[in-house]
Design an enzyme around this catalytic site. Structure first.
Site, mmCIF file in Angstrom:
data_model
loop_
_atom_site.group_PDB
_atom_site.id
_atom_site.type_symbol
_atom_site.label_atom_id
_atom_site.label_comp_id
_atom_site.label_asym_id
_atom_site.label_seq_id
_atom_site.Cartn_x
_atom_site.Cartn_y
_atom_site.Cartn_z
ATOM 1 N N GLU A 22 33.850 34.654 33.089
ATOM 2 C CA GLU A 22 34.970 35.059 34.471
ATOM 3 C C GLU A 22 36.173 33.303 34.195
ATOM 4 O OE1 GLU A 22 34.136 37.093 36.346
ATOM 5 O OE2 GLU A 22 32.775 37.545 36.008
ATOM 6 N N CYS A 29 40.641 29.667 39.705
ATOM 7 C CA CYS A 29 40.607 30.524 38.975
ATOM 8 C C CYS A 29 41.589 31.477 40.224
ATOM 9 C CB CYS A 29 39.160 31.135 38.480
ATOM 10 S SG CYS A 29 37.929 31.689 39.863
#
Length: 483
Positions: free
Chosen positions: A224, A258
């Site tokens: 991720e 993110c």
């Protein structure tokens, strides 16, 4: 360096002892019942609820300053949510799946099914930006799937990491869940272990090293990562709503997310309107910054200087810099690393701010005349973790969805697709590999074991599948070749 004195080798020995103990415990345990899985999930939930205040304080300490409410909502509660979701649904997820059986075997009494089996030991490397949420969200899926887990939190949030180690050790035997702390040498040793699956959340640059280390043991990975998640604003968008939601994504955690909107496309003839709107949105949310308890500090000096270098570089190369500092405060000699949200206009591809993931409160604003130009630009860059569209034009929305590729999409907001536990969360290409959350996470951390039960009839003889081949064989071949 002698291996005995090599800190990576020493860490590897200690970590491997934990790993082997967990693997042995799995073999001794055998089938993992729904009751056992729920018990483990309940223990994790209980600890997050019990230590929510201490966790929020630890995160504030690690960041220099971070709102306690922010941490409780977006880290602690956001960590509890996946655990509760998994607890609610895991009995359904564990059910045997019936699958179709090839004709004519299905008519002769044969059947096919899938049983979801725990993979074994799941390694979890969690990041510093949401250290609790991004530890307990993958742990929820790992426990729901019946696995054991080893966790390596980021060394950039040491107080939070040590507290998580304590609260896990209070209620979990180390053969169930173990937290290991330490610096890069521990991280290197951890990523080299022979896990049954490893999930890493963090920077793409570090992911390359993690993937290389995992490859030595053929460990399957979920990565991720991040990248530069773009925003496309349509001429049909509601200006105030759009500005409020975009800048919420930059103000939240000071943009250290993110999935934070990384740059924004607005219609060329509406640039001034949006610049003004983005400034007003920030002033409404954070009328002061320096001593505002709701606004997070940049994590450390290194990242603060990195972000400052992006501004300096952009300014030197001709960008217009608009610092949004409603109270006109000075940020010199502050006790932490707070930065005001900053718009960067006329950003070009030779600027660092357009080459690197920002991970901070900077927002390049670009313009377009034709939507296709914005799409072409996005498609010329590495595929992002998220993409955001603001507008009410369904044709435009469809065009963007069909002509771009990203890990996920949120329409008329930013970030929010990650909070939908029933949607798989993951990147594509440089922004990640694999996905988790909900049933998709359960499947990521499970082995889908295919099981075929043959009929009691002599199928091979009935169909001519075994020698000597004969007319039955020819008939079977013709049947198999039918479209």
């Amino acid at each position: 360096m002698n291996a005995i004195n090599d800190p990576v080798s020493q860490a590897a020995v200690e970590l491997n002892d934990i790993l082997q103990a967990q693997k042995n415990a799995i073999l001794d345990e055998g089938y993992v019942s729904a009751a056992t899985r729920i018990n483990r999930i309940d223990r994790a939930i209980g600890q997050l609820l019990k230590y929510q205040d201490e966790l929020a304080a630890a995160m504030s300490s690690d960041f220099g300053h971070r709102s306690l409410q922010h941490s409780k909502m977006l880290d602690v509660a956001a960590g509890v949510g996946p655990l509760q979701h998994a607890k609610k649904h895991l009995s359904k997820w564990m059910r045997v799946e019936k699958r179709k059986t090839l004709f004519p075997l299905n008519l002769l009494g044969a059947n096919s099914r899938i049983e979801y089996q725990p993979l074994g030991v799941i390694g979890i490397i969690s990041p510093w930006n949401f250290p609790v949420n991004l530890t307990f969200a993958p742990l929820a899926n790992a426990l729901a799937a019946g696995n054991r887990a080893m966790i390596k939190p980021s060394e950039f949030t040491p107080a939070t990491a040590e507290l998580m180690k304590k609260i896990i050790a209070e209620v979990f035997d180390p053969t169930e869940v173990a937290v290991v702390t330490g610096g890069p040498e521990v991280g290197e040793a951890f990523s080299s272990l022979a896990f049954d699956h490893l999930i890493f959340t963090g920077a793409t640059s570090i992911a390359r090293h993690v993937m290389t280390a995992a490859a030595k043991n053929l460990v399957p990975l979920t990565l991720e990562l991040g990248g530069k998640s773009p925003v496309i604003v349509s001429a049909s968008a509601d200006t105030k709503l759009t500005c409020d939601r975009i800048m919420w994504g930059k103000v939240t955690n000071a943009g250290q997310i993110c999935l934070a909107p990384d740059y924004c496309f607005v219609p060329e003839d509406q640039l001034d309107t949006y610049v003004e709107g983005l400034q007003k949105s920030v002033a409404q949310m954070i009328p002061t910054i320096l001593n505002n308890p709701d606004y997070t500090s940049v994590i450390n000096e290194r990242h603060y200087q990195r972000l400052q270098s992006y501004i300096t570089d952009a300014k030197e190369k001709g960008a217009t810099i608009i610092e949004i500092n409603p109270a006109h405060e000075s940020f010199i000699d502050q006790p932490f690393y707070k930065m005001p949200p900053t718009l960067i206009l006329n950003a070009s591809d030779d600027m660092l701010v357009m080459q690197e993931e920002i991970f901070g409160p900077l927002m390049p604003v670009k313009t377009y005349r034709d939507l296709k130009d914005a799409i072409r630009y996005i498609n010329s860059k590495p595929r992002p973790l998220g993409l955001y569209y603001f507008g009410s034009d369904k044709a435009e929305e469809r065009e963007i969805l069909e002509h771009t590729t990203s890990g996920g999409v949120t329409i008329n907001d930013v970030l929010m697709h990650v909070s939908q536990e029933d949607l798989p969360f993951g990147g594509v290409g440089p922004s990640g590999m694999g996905s988790y959350h909900g049933f998709d996470g359960f499947k990521t951390f499970s082995h889908a074991k295919s099981i075929f039960r043959q009929s009691k009839m002599d199928v091979a003889n009935m169909t001519g599948m075994s020698p000597p081949f004969n007319d039955k064989t020819e008939k079977t071949i013709k049947q198999m070749l039918k479209s």
